[in-house]
Design an enzyme around this catalytic site. Structure first.
Site, short mmCIF file in Angstrom:
data_model
loop_
_atom_site.label_atom_id
_atom_site.label_comp_id
_atom_site.label_asym_id
_atom_site.label_seq_id
_atom_site.Cartn_x
_atom_site.Cartn_y
_atom_site.Cartn_z
N ARG A 11 -9.46 3.09 9.80
CA ARG A 11 -8.38 3.18 8.80
C ARG A 11 -7.00 3.02 9.45
NH1 ARG A 11 -10.57 8.13 9.54
NH2 ARG A 11 -9.27 9.44 10.87
N ASN A 12 -6.91 3.26 10.77
CA ASN A 12 -5.62 3.18 11.45
C ASN A 12 -5.42 1.88 12.21
OD1 ASN A 12 -4.77 5.66 10.53
ND2 ASN A 12 -5.82 6.76 12.17
N ALA A 21 1.59 7.77 4.07
CA ALA A 21 1.82 9.21 4.06
C ALA A 21 3.23 9.54 3.58
CB ALA A 21 1.61 9.76 5.46
N GLY A 64 0.85 -1.20 0.00
CA GLY A 64 0.00 0.00 0.00
C GLY A 64 0.87 1.23 0.00
N ASP A 87 -6.34 9.68 16.99
CA ASP A 87 -6.89 9.34 15.68
C ASP A 87 -7.31 7.87 15.63
OD1 ASP A 87 -7.70 9.80 13.11
OD2 ASP A 87 -5.69 9.87 12.24
P1 ADP Z 1 -0.41 6.21 6.41
O1 ADP Z 1 0.99 6.65 6.64
O2 ADP Z 1 -1.05 6.90 5.24
O3 ADP Z 1 -1.23 6.20 7.63
P2 ADP Z 1 0.67 3.63 6.37
O4 ADP Z 1 2.00 4.06 5.87
O5 ADP Z 1 0.57 3.31 7.81
O6 ADP Z 1 -0.36 4.72 5.95
O7 ADP Z 1 0.17 2.40 5.55
C1 ADP Z 1 -0.22 2.46 4.21
C2 ADP Z 1 -0.81 1.11 3.85
O8 ADP Z 1 0.20 0.12 3.96
C3 ADP Z 1 -1.91 0.65 4.80
O9 ADP Z 1 -3.17 1.04 4.37
C4 ADP Z 1 -1.78 -0.85 4.76
O10 ADP Z 1 -2.49 -1.34 3.66
C5 ADP Z 1 -0.31 -1.06 4.52
N1 ADP Z 1 0.39 -1.35 5.79
C6 ADP Z 1 0.89 -0.48 6.67
N2 ADP Z 1 1.48 -1.10 7.71
C7 ADP Z 1 1.33 -2.41 7.46
C8 ADP Z 1 1.70 -3.60 8.19
N3 ADP Z 1 2.34 -3.53 9.34
N4 ADP Z 1 1.38 -4.77 7.65
C9 ADP Z 1 0.71 -4.84 6.48
N5 ADP Z 1 0.33 -3.79 5.76
C10 ADP Z 1 0.63 -2.58 6.25
#
Ligand code: ADP
Length: 570
Positions: free
Chosen positions: A381-382, A254, A251, A377
């Site tokens: 989504r988190n 930020a 994915g 938050d």
């Molecule tokens: P943001 O920084 O926009 O909050 P993240 O960087 O935490 O988003 O994560 C972006 C995407 O990556 C998430 O929506 C999820 O799909 C994937 N992701 C993040 N952390 C993990 C994890 N530990 N294991 C699996 N997928 C993850």
């Protein structure tokens, strides 16, 4: 035009913009030098009847007879004094110029416009030259430099080391109610109160050198305090890059891409460990670098089964990595949406499974609450799931908002404009008050998200409408088929008064009752859910300063998370 203006007199007239106007003309000060304004940022307008400043010298003072401009073209040279028409006896002196040519004195006071401050009062900080809002009594200024809040405990003050120009400033990590919070760059005292100031901006050259340098992370060594313990960069587990393999993209976050990958040699073993790898693009701002580092520090200090673990970091080589426990079930919101009932197929989820996911996150929140960490938050989504199957465990996986507040980056990233309003209690969006009960409110909204199988809260309402709705006592209806006892937990979390909201131990007790209540767990999930996906996420965003322009309608299919889109506070 480089010269200064002369001071205004009693009845002279002038066409020069730079000259002060006479009393008869209305004793307006002369205009400032435009070059000085653009170069130095000073608006060197004349005061009452005074001439405006030149680019290099002062204007004349106002008086019965206006003072002349400075005779030398020197930045330190004052304009000539104006001459009073009041006799030393106090009488108006009608022939003043005949005998009375002594120097008068004008006091020039800078008037600060503090109308943006919560207390309507502010002060210019001598060090940073920033305008700082002032707070009453024991209150402390929030990083938004607008609102004030009352810290109950100041748990740790840490002096942070850094290099170059920042060394000249003492930096404070100030921990508020929840042991978290604000990184203050410089400090000053006023009547023994501490006021926060944001980090002085660094020069572009400095920033560039930092971005180019792969050792930035070690130059900047912020200390982070959690559960009374200080964590620093040296405690992060640096994993050799040769041991890390990227496998596939999971994915986009930020900062940058998140990958699934493998790490060798963890815990001394030669077996590969599956991990999620958060990456920081090589070309990024220094602020992003620091935020990335702070995220690693924050996550590495938690130790709980319902908070995603930080396995290690690889910060020495570009692009930098944070290694996290792999959560193959993805984020909770997407999971819920994928598991909605489809035509001719009921949802594969049960009430009990929904309650278990809620309970998992409540456990994570209880841990944070016990350690006085305000997440700010809590939202579907988190949250992430260990796997999609029934043995899944839900964990809190994103600490972006707390990190931004910690690093005072939230203001830089859009401040109020980016607040998750639909998850926030009234005292947070109205007064900027955040406590552990802020997370309780958000948890209620998360519960609503879970039981609506991933609906956008307050369907079809904009952030502004939600703000008005909630402050006037409005609350969401229960999601379709939501059992009464579950909805009651939501409404308890949404009590207007924070003290009346339950803490997470109480929430956990109530969720546990629900898991044991046959009426609750035997309630079937509805076979279809409300409005079409395209409609539910609709929100109205207005570009800044658009005034009465036609609102722009965006839907979820267009925006990743409309709840965090810019919006207007009227
Ligand atoms: P943001 O920084 O926009 O909050 P993240 O960087 O935490 O988003 O994560 C972006 C995407 O990556 C998430 O929506 C999820 O799909 C994937 N992701 C993040 N952390 C993990 C994890 N530990 N294991 C699996 N997928 C993850």
């Amino acid at each position: 035009m480089l010269c200064a203006g002369g001071g205004g007199g009693w009845r002279d007239t002038t066409t020069h913009l730079w000259a002060g106007k006479s009393l008869f003309e209305g004793p307006e000060g002369g205009s400032s030098c435009p070059q000085a304004l653009s170069k130095l940022g000073w608006a060197t307008f004349g005061g009452f009847g005074g001439g405006g400043g030149a680019c290099t010298a002062g204007g004349g003072g106002g008086g019965y007879r206006g003072g002349d401009v400075s005779q030398t073209d020197d930045i330190t040279a004052d304009g000539q004094d104006g001459i009073s028409f009041v006799h030393p006896s106090g009488e108006i002196f009608l022939q003043p110029l005949a005998a009375m040519e002594s120097h008068g004195e004008a006091e020039i006071e800078v008037h600060l416009n503090c109308s943006h401050c919560q207390t309507q009062s502010c002060k210019r900080d001598e060090d940073s030259r920033l305008i700082l809002c002032l707070c009453h009594n024991e209150e402390v200024l929030a990083p938004d430099n607008i609102t004030c809040f009352l810290p109950t405990t100041a748990i740790c003050f840490i002096i942070m080391g850094s290099n170059v120009d920042l060394l000249s400033h003492v930096k404070l990590l100030f921990v508020d109610l929840g042991s978290v919070l604000h990184v203050f760059a410089v400090y000053y005292r006023k009547k023994n109160h501490l006021h926060a100031v944001r980090v002085r901006l660094q020069s572009p050259e400095y920033k560039l050198s930092k971005i180019r340098s792969s050792t930035i992370m070690t130059d900047y060594n912020p200390n982070y305090c959690f559960a009374g313990k200080v964590a620093s960069l040296s405690e992060l587990k640096e994993v050799p890059r040769k041991n890390i393999t990227l496998l596939r993209a999971l994915g986009h976050g930020a900062f940058g891409e998140v990958y699934e990958g493998q790490v060798l040699g963890m815990n001394g073993e030669n077996t590969a460990m599956q991990v999620a790898i958060k990456t920081l693009p090589e070309i990024c701002s220094e602020q992003d670098e620091m935020d990335f580092l702070m995220e690693a520090l924050i996550m590495s200090k938690f130790n709980h089964q319902n908070i995603v673990r930080c396995i290690g970091v690889s910060l020495q080589i570009l692009p930098r990595f944070i290694l996290l426990e792999l959560m193959t079930g993805g984020d909770l919101k997407s999971f819920l949406r994928h598991n909605r009932p489809k035509i001719s197929q009921a949802s594969s989820l049960t009430m009990l499974e929904l309650l278990h996911m809620a309970r998992d996150i409540a456990f994570g929140c209880q841990y944070l609450e016990e350690n006085h960490f305000i997440h700010r938050d809590i939202a579907a989504r988190n949250c992430l799931l260990t796997c999609p199957g029934p043995e899944r465990v839900a964990k809190i996986g994103d600490f972006g908002m707390a990190r931004d507040i910690y690093r005072a980056s939230y203001y830089r990233k859009g401040g109020r404009a980016m607040l998750p309003v639909k998850w926030m209690p009234p005292e947070a969006f109205l007064e900027g008050i955040f406590t552990c009960k802020t997370d309780t409110w958000s948890f209620g909204v998360l519960l609503w998200e879970i039981f609506s199988l991933g609906y956008m809260p307050y369907p079809c309402k904009t952030n502004q409408e939600v703000l008005e709705f909630v402050t006037s006592g409005g609350r969401m209806d229960p999601p379709k088929s939501c059992p009464g006892p579950v909805y009651r937990i939501m409404t308890q979390c949404w009590q207007h008064c924070p003290e009346h909201r339950p803490n997470f131990s109480t929430i956990l007790e109530r969720i546990n009752y629900c898991t044991q209540d046959p009426d609750v767990i035997n309630t079937p999930l509805p076979v279809e859910y409300g409005p079409a996906v395209e409609e539910e996420g609709s929100t109205v965003i207005r570009p800044e300063g658009s005034g009465s322009m036609t609102p722009l309608l965006v839907t979820h299919s267009m925006s990743q998370d409309a709840s965090l889109q810019p919006w207007e506070l009227h």
